[in-house]
Scaffold this motif. Structure first.
Motif, PDB file in Angstrom:
ATOM      1  N   VAL A 109       0.712  -1.375   0.323  1.00 59.12           N
ATOM      2  CA  VAL A 109      -0.042  -0.498   0.609  1.00 59.12           C
ATOM      3  C   VAL A 109       0.667   1.101   0.093  1.00 59.12           C
ATOM      4  O   VAL A 109       0.192   2.352  -0.576  1.00 59.12           O
ATOM      5  CB  VAL A 109      -0.815   0.059   1.062  1.00 59.12           C
ATOM      6  CG1 VAL A 109      -1.825   0.953   1.001  1.00 59.12           C
ATOM      7  CG2 VAL A 109      -1.544  -0.926   1.162  1.00 59.12           C
TER       8      VAL A 109
ATOM      9  N   THR B 225       2.647   1.753  -3.871  1.00 57.87           N
ATOM     10  CA  THR B 225       1.616   0.791  -5.236  1.00 57.87           C
ATOM     11  C   THR B 225       2.247   2.137  -6.119  1.00 57.87           C
ATOM     12  O   THR B 225       2.076   1.054  -7.605  1.00 57.87           O
ATOM     13  CB  THR B 225       0.190   1.536  -4.791  1.00 57.87           C
ATOM     14  OG1 THR B 225       0.227   0.828  -4.091  1.00 57.87           O
ATOM     15  CG2 THR B 225      -0.496   0.738  -6.111  1.00 57.87           C
TER      16      THR B 225
ATOM     17  N   GLU C 221      -2.477  -5.001   4.192  1.00 54.90           N
ATOM     18  CA  GLU C 221      -1.367  -4.272   4.044  1.00 54.90           C
ATOM     19  C   GLU C 221      -1.301  -4.081   2.423  1.00 54.90           C
ATOM     20  O   GLU C 221      -0.294  -3.688   2.142  1.00 54.90           O
ATOM     21  CB  GLU C 221      -0.216  -3.805   5.118  1.00 54.90           C
ATOM     22  CG  GLU C 221      -0.135  -3.037   6.425  1.00 54.90           C
ATOM     23  CD  GLU C 221      -0.752  -4.339   7.234  1.00 54.90           C
ATOM     24  OE1 GLU C 221      -0.520  -5.811   6.605  1.00 54.90           O
ATOM     25  OE2 GLU C 221      -1.655  -4.258   7.525  1.00 54.90           O
TER      26      GLU C 221
END
Length: 51
Positions: free
Chosen positions: A13, A16, A40
């Motif tokens: 996350v 990304t 996550e």
């Protein structure tokens, strides 16, 4: 007829954009992002034309 190759990529996350930008530079197009095995993590499905 166009042929494709596919890849699945784990996405963190907090990184990304960096991960997707790296794959995009190699010619991969994002198809979908789905939840991963924990909160996550996400999983990206990518494709690109087969050479």
């Amino acid at each position: 007829m166009q042929k494709w190759e596919y890849s699945t990529v784990p996405l963190l996350v907090h990184a990304t954009k960096q991960i997707l930008d790296t794959w995009g530079e190699d010619g991969w197009e994002l198809v979908s992002v789905v939840p991963g095995p924990n909160p996550e993590q996400l999983v990206a499905y990518l494709k690109r034309p087969k050479a």
